[in-house]
Write a protein that holds these residues in place. Structure first.
Motif, mmCIF file in Angstrom:
data_model
loop_
_atom_site.group_PDB
_atom_site.id
_atom_site.type_symbol
_atom_site.label_atom_id
_atom_site.label_comp_id
_atom_site.label_asym_id
_atom_site.label_seq_id
_atom_site.Cartn_x
_atom_site.Cartn_y
_atom_site.Cartn_z
ATOM 1 N N ILE A 190 0.841 -1.207 0.000
ATOM 2 C CA ILE A 190 0.000 0.000 0.000
ATOM 3 C C ILE A 190 0.874 1.254 0.000
ATOM 4 O O ILE A 190 0.637 2.207 -0.754
ATOM 5 C CB ILE A 190 -0.956 0.001 1.209
ATOM 6 N N GLU A 191 1.901 1.255 0.844
ATOM 7 C CA GLU A 191 2.787 2.420 0.923
ATOM 8 C C GLU A 191 3.527 2.627 -0.389
ATOM 9 O O GLU A 191 3.695 3.777 -0.845
ATOM 10 C CB GLU A 191 3.779 2.220 2.077
ATOM 11 N N ASP A 192 3.977 1.539 -1.022
ATOM 12 C CA ASP A 192 4.685 1.662 -2.297
ATOM 13 C C ASP A 192 3.784 2.239 -3.380
ATOM 14 O O ASP A 192 4.224 3.057 -4.196
ATOM 15 C CB ASP A 192 5.219 0.295 -2.735
ATOM 16 N N PHE A 193 2.528 1.815 -3.387
ATOM 17 C CA PHE A 193 1.620 2.330 -4.409
ATOM 18 C C PHE A 193 1.336 3.813 -4.180
ATOM 19 O O PHE A 193 1.220 4.584 -5.136
ATOM 20 C CB PHE A 193 0.310 1.537 -4.429
ATOM 21 N N LEU A 194 1.263 4.225 -2.922
ATOM 22 C CA LEU A 194 1.084 5.644 -2.617
ATOM 23 C C LEU A 194 2.287 6.461 -3.078
ATOM 24 O O LEU A 194 2.139 7.572 -3.598
ATOM 25 C CB LEU A 194 0.865 5.839 -1.118
ATOM 26 N N ILE A 195 3.480 5.913 -2.883
ATOM 27 C CA ILE A 195 4.704 6.583 -3.338
ATOM 28 C C ILE A 195 4.675 6.758 -4.851
ATOM 29 O O ILE A 195 5.026 7.810 -5.392
ATOM 30 C CB ILE A 195 5.947 5.786 -2.916
ATOM 31 N N LEU A 196 4.229 5.699 -5.547
ATOM 32 C CA LEU A 196 4.147 5.754 -7.001
ATOM 33 C C LEU A 196 3.118 6.788 -7.447
ATOM 34 O O LEU A 196 3.293 7.457 -8.470
ATOM 35 C CB LEU A 196 3.778 4.370 -7.541
ATOM 36 N N ARG A 217 4.748 10.442 -6.499
ATOM 37 C CA ARG A 217 5.913 10.702 -7.359
ATOM 38 C C ARG A 217 6.802 11.814 -6.813
ATOM 39 O O ARG A 217 7.388 12.590 -7.567
ATOM 40 C CB ARG A 217 5.470 11.039 -8.788
ATOM 41 N N GLN A 218 6.903 11.885 -5.500
ATOM 42 C CA GLN A 218 7.716 12.928 -4.878
ATOM 43 C C GLN A 218 9.102 12.427 -4.501
ATOM 44 O O GLN A 218 10.068 13.182 -4.549
ATOM 45 C CB GLN A 218 7.001 13.468 -3.628
ATOM 46 N N ASP A 219 9.195 11.157 -4.119
ATOM 47 C CA ASP A 219 10.467 10.565 -3.714
ATOM 48 C C ASP A 219 11.060 9.829 -4.911
ATOM 49 O O ASP A 219 10.721 8.679 -5.182
ATOM 50 C CB ASP A 219 10.239 9.597 -2.542
ATOM 51 N N ALA A 220 11.944 10.500 -5.647
ATOM 52 C CA ALA A 220 12.480 9.927 -6.890
ATOM 53 C C ALA A 220 13.237 8.635 -6.639
ATOM 54 O O ALA A 220 13.170 7.697 -7.438
ATOM 55 C CB ALA A 220 13.396 10.946 -7.577
ATOM 56 N N ARG A 221 13.945 8.576 -5.516
ATOM 57 C CA ARG A 221 14.710 7.363 -5.208
ATOM 58 C C ARG A 221 13.782 6.178 -4.977
ATOM 59 O O ARG A 221 13.988 5.105 -5.531
ATOM 60 C CB ARG A 221 15.565 7.607 -3.965
ATOM 61 N N ALA A 222 12.741 6.390 -4.174
ATOM 62 C CA ALA A 222 11.798 5.314 -3.886
ATOM 63 C C ALA A 222 11.032 4.909 -5.137
ATOM 64 O O ALA A 222 10.787 3.712 -5.373
ATOM 65 C CB ALA A 222 10.815 5.749 -2.797
ATOM 66 N N VAL A 223 10.665 5.866 -5.974
ATOM 67 C CA VAL A 223 9.952 5.558 -7.216
ATOM 68 C C VAL A 223 10.807 4.677 -8.112
ATOM 69 O O VAL A 223 10.332 3.702 -8.703
ATOM 70 C CB VAL A 223 9.551 6.858 -7.949
ATOM 71 N N GLN A 224 12.114 5.001 -8.223
ATOM 72 C CA GLN A 224 13.009 4.204 -9.053
ATOM 73 C C GLN A 224 13.127 2.779 -8.521
ATOM 74 O O GLN A 224 13.148 1.816 -9.295
ATOM 75 C CB GLN A 224 14.391 4.852 -9.109
ATOM 76 N N GLU A 225 13.179 2.613 -7.216
ATOM 77 C CA GLU A 225 13.253 1.278 -6.621
ATOM 78 C C GLU A 225 11.987 0.481 -6.932
ATOM 79 O O GLU A 225 12.048 -0.713 -7.235
ATOM 80 C CB GLU A 225 13.434 1.394 -5.098
#
Length: 379
Positions: free
Chosen positions: A79-85, A88-96
């Motif tokens: 759920i947290e990963d989908f929210l990050i996606l 789209r604010q944390d470029a590092r996390a989005v790339q991971e």
């Protein structure tokens, strides 16, 4: 980049639907954006309802090692990963997350994928159906476990690490079918070369510094081979160490024999194959308590470097003249070494570890001796 993120978001939603066995119909790839948004919103609602139900069940569960606790933790992470996606604010996390989704997509191609029904079929049937579009599975990685054991042997502060960014590049976790190189984005002309057969442990960084300099979008990725005590000093200081610097253990960083004298500079490479050469990453002996085997261990720091702050030069190990071949089949030897003396232009975001089984060899360096014997180390 926007089109890629849209595709990744759709693929991730489909993967989560199958993984958590949601009662949803997954749209065809050629469905409109509005149809996919309806699907994604309902998927998110079902994930939240599933989490609420698990929370109620956990009130009656006392064993924190039970499968239910593990499922709840994984559901929360998804759920947290989908929210990050979405944000789209944390470029590092989005790339991971992008790499995770692409890796799972490649792995799933090896397995049978069941036929999925379209939204139009749903409208005619008026019923929800569980559509396990992909077979989700977890691979137990023994290589990752061995590398983690080595890292524990160093006994470094756990506060240095960001485990959510750990990534294994062994043949199981990163198959040969996956690409060897990525082009990060249009703002960064430097390629990202995959460190195959290495395990990367994520390091915590200064997020304010990362945001101000936009390091995930603009800074180049490189590697720096070193030894544990020098690596620990640089990670704790959050800056490069140059010859003459005093390390945390009280020793002074000096230029080791075989290196160019009077070079007060910091050297990196865009490919880990060069950074991991013995001149830079001295091999250490490691005996695992997991499988009782002996391994040659090497560590390399993964770096982000400010463009324009380093000089690109040829290799200085005479590899071409000795072996008649380049170190890397992607980066030519004439551009394989980066040199800088500017502090504050290098950020360490990962500690890479590689283990190679030892056969009929005896090493004088051991993982236990390394802290005592590293009085003369080169950065």
């Amino acid at each position: 980049m926007e089109n890629k993120l849209t595709k990744i978001r759709r693929t991730f939603a489909a993967q989560l639907t199958g993984k958590h066995k949601l009662k949803l119909i997954i749209p065809h790839n050629d469905s409109s954006d509005s149809i996919f948004e309806v699907f994604i919103n309902e998927m998110f609602n079902q994930l939240h309802r599933k989490r609420t139900k698990q929370d109620e069940e956990l009130l009656r569960e006392s064993n924190r090692n039970s499968p239910l606790f593990i499922q709840r933790k994984q559901l929360q992470k998804d759920i947290e990963d989908f929210l990050i996606l979405n944000k789209r604010q944390d470029a590092r996390a989005v790339q991971e997350i992008i790499e995770r989704v692409e890796r799972m997509t490649m792995l799933n191609r090896k397995y049978d994928i069941r036929e999925v029904k379209s939204i139009s079929q749903l409208n005619t049937q008026y019923q929800s159906t569980i559509i396990p579009t992909v077979k989700m599975f977890t691979v137990s990685c023994s290589y990752r476990a061995l590398c983690s054991e080595l890292l524990e042997r160093f006994d470094w502060p756990s506060e240095l690490f960001a485990s959510e960014y750990d990534r294994c590049f062994c043949k199981t976790c990163y198959p040969l079918t996956m690409p060897n190189v990525y082009q990060s984005n249009i703002e960064n002309k430097y390629p990202i070369i995959i460190p195959r057969n290495w395990m990367k442990f994520g390091l915590k960084i200064d997020e304010v510094q990362a945001k101000i300099h936009q390091i995930w979008n603009k800074w180049a990725m490189s590697y720096h081979g070193t030894l544990p005590n020098a690596a620990l000093s640089m990670i704790k200081h959050r800056q490069i160490c140059l010859p003459g610097d005093k390390l945390l253990d009280g020793t002074h960083l000096t230029i080791r024999p075989g290196h160019i004298p009077d070079q007060k500079a910091f050297f990196t490479s865009p490919t880990i194959r060069y950074a991991a050469q013995n001149h830079y990453a001295t091999p250490l002996e490691f005996t695992s308590q997991i499988d009782k085997c002996v391994y040659t261990a090497k560590i390399v720091l993964r770096c982000r470097q400010m463009p324009g702050s380093f000089t690109i030069q040829g290799e200085t190990l005479n590899n071409s003249r000795i072996n008649g071949a380049d170190f890397c089949d992607i980066i030519p030897d004439e551009q394989i070494e980066w040199k800088t003396d500017k502090r504050g232009t290098v950020i360490f975001d990962g500690l890479c570890v590689r283990l190679t089984p030892v056969s009929n060899q005896t090493f004088h360096n051991t993982i236990y001796q390394s802290h005592a014997n590293q009085t003369n180390v080169h950065n």
